[in-house]
Design an enzyme around this catalytic site. Structure first.
Site, short mmCIF file in Angstrom:
data_model
loop_
_atom_site.label_atom_id
_atom_site.label_comp_id
_atom_site.label_asym_id
_atom_site.label_seq_id
_atom_site.Cartn_x
_atom_site.Cartn_y
_atom_site.Cartn_z
N CYS A 61 3.98 2.31 -9.75
CA CYS A 61 4.61 2.16 -8.50
C CYS A 61 4.71 0.37 -8.06
O CYS A 61 3.95 -0.45 -8.60
CB CYS A 61 3.72 2.75 -7.49
SG CYS A 61 3.93 2.22 -5.71
N CYS A 62 5.60 0.36 -7.52
CA CYS A 62 5.96 -0.94 -6.87
C CYS A 62 6.39 -0.69 -5.27
O CYS A 62 6.40 0.41 -4.81
CB CYS A 62 7.06 -1.73 -7.62
SG CYS A 62 8.73 -1.10 -7.48
N LYS A 63 7.30 -1.81 -4.97
CA LYS A 63 7.42 -1.73 -3.36
C LYS A 63 8.47 -0.34 -3.15
O LYS A 63 8.42 0.31 -2.26
CB LYS A 63 8.01 -2.91 -2.93
CG LYS A 63 8.26 -2.73 -1.38
CD LYS A 63 8.83 -4.20 -1.02
CE LYS A 63 9.44 -3.98 0.53
NZ LYS A 63 10.00 -5.35 0.91
N TYR A 89 6.08 2.49 -3.01
CA TYR A 89 5.33 2.45 -1.92
C TYR A 89 5.76 2.80 -0.44
O TYR A 89 5.44 3.51 0.27
CB TYR A 89 4.48 1.19 -1.97
CG TYR A 89 3.68 0.88 -0.66
CD1 TYR A 89 3.90 0.08 0.40
CD2 TYR A 89 2.42 1.79 -0.50
CE1 TYR A 89 3.23 -0.02 1.73
CE2 TYR A 89 1.63 1.57 0.54
CZ TYR A 89 2.16 0.76 1.77
OH TYR A 89 1.26 0.54 2.80
#
Length: 386
Positions: A61-63, A89
């Site tokens: 997961c990243c932004k 996210y």
């Protein structure tokens, strides 16, 4: 190239089957992150593969799901079963905020718009029939339909404002639901912030070849499984979502099809599970108000989770073979000329005059009016009854 997993797919995964890794920097992670994830910033991800589970799905997961796609590719090349979290996210946060808004709106509607027609009648049933006592632990049984979902929300509201302590377990039994039906139940529970506990059984398979009254047998078996699981979890009561209309329909069905006068009781002691009790807290709530609540909040529930519904003649609402649907139509017809007919049916089992009943049963014993008909005085009758 790695595959992607959506937020909805992530919700349906067992937490034991995957490891969620957030590759944002520590400051971003500390400001906000997805529940139960670990923070391994991208600049350390290539060096800290020892912290990554070898036997689980790895979800990165990243932004916004862009940088994490490349990171997941790298992990796949190193032999991990890695997936990118689509939308990252930000998508998870949007989903979470949407659920909170739904929950808040639903709960506010119970407190305000439906305070008189639903909330007050729920409280009246609780107090009138003494359904809850201090330190009860209640298994709120959720089938996935409108009635049980509303019941769960009412119990949550009561638990927040109760003058005495009691515990709740929101119990869902999967008797063999189709994948789609189970997913709908889970998603609605998540949207309404109901923390459900799911357990499985094979009831649908057990009744599949039963030709006579399969739905009745299925219901009896489900009740037993729910009692058993609730007791295992330390509960002393199970709550089911039968409402006012179920009660009056049951009264008429017993008279017209069963040749007996009986009703659906607001609470019952279990005969097979010692110390367990069944309660019906929606006992005084009209079905039309439950539908109104559902539609007002734009909620969508399953009508019947049975995977055999398409071929089940007793479940299909449009089927003329359903005795309960016949009774519904009969009551609706009677109501056209007598608006009080539903209340009168309900009150009929509260105002039974034994002096005008030919016979009745109590604890399995039949009592006939002739038993004391020739007693010459009220005193003799009292002595006879004693």
């Amino acid at each position: 190239m790695n595959d992607e997993i959506t937020i909805d797919e992530l919700k349906n995964l067992s937490s034991e089957t995957y490891q969620l890794i957030d590759i944002r920097d520590e400051n971003s992670f500390s400001y906000g992150h997805i529940d139960n994830c670990v923070n391994i910033p991208l600049n350390r991800l290539y060096e800290e593969t020892s912290s990554i589970a070898q036997d689980k799905k790895i979800i990165v997961c990243c932004k916004s799901g862009i940088v994490s796609r490349e990171a997941a590719d790298m992990l796949c090349e190193r032999g991990f079963d890695a997936y990118n979290l689509a939308g990252g996210y930000c998508e998870w946060l949007r989903s979470r905020l949407n659920r909170i808004n739904i929950t808040q709106n639903v709960e506010e509607s119970i407190r305000k718009k439906f305070r008189k027609s639903i909330w007050s009648k729920f409280i009246k049933a609780i107090t009138t029939y003494k359904l809850i006592k201090p330190d009860d632990k209640i298994a709120v049984c959720i089938s996935g339909g409108k009635d049980s979902m509303l019941m769960a929300k009412l119990f949550q509201e009561l638990n927040r404002h109760s003058k005495f302590p009691f515990e709740l377990v929101f119990l869902v039994m999967d008797p063999g639901y189709s994948k789609d039906n189970r997913s709908i139940i889970e998603k609605n529970a998540q949207a309404l912030s109901i923390p459900i506990t799911i357990f499985e059984s094979d009831i649908f398979e057990s009744v599949y070849n039963v030709e006579k009254s399969p739905c009745y047998l299925c219901a009896r078996m489900r009740r037993g499984y729910l009692y058993s699981k609730a007791k295992e979890l330390g509960c002393n009561k199970i709550a089911v979502g039968h409402h006012f209309d179920d009660v009056i329909e049951t009264i008429l069905m017993g008279m017209l099809y069963g040749g007996q006068v009986q009703t659906m009781m607001p609470k019952l002691h279990s005969t097979n599970f010692e110390g367990m009790e069944l309660i019906r807290p929606l006992y005084l709530i009209r079905e039309e108000e439950i539908k109104h609540w559902r539609d007002y909040n734009d909620l969508h529930f399953i009508q019947c989770a049975c995977k055999f519904t398409d071929t089940c003649t007793t479940c299909t609402p449009t089927n003329t073979g359903s005795k309960r649907q016949e009774i519904k139509r009969l009551i609706a017809q009677l109501k056209k000329t007598n608006p009080q007919v539903e209340k009168n049916i309900f009150r009929s089992v509260e105002n039974v005059n034994l002096n005008t009943v030919v016979a009745y049963k109590s604890d399995g014993i039949t009592h006939n009016f002739l038993d004391e008909y020739d007693c010459s005085s009220k005193k003799e009758k009292m002595e006879y009854n004693n």
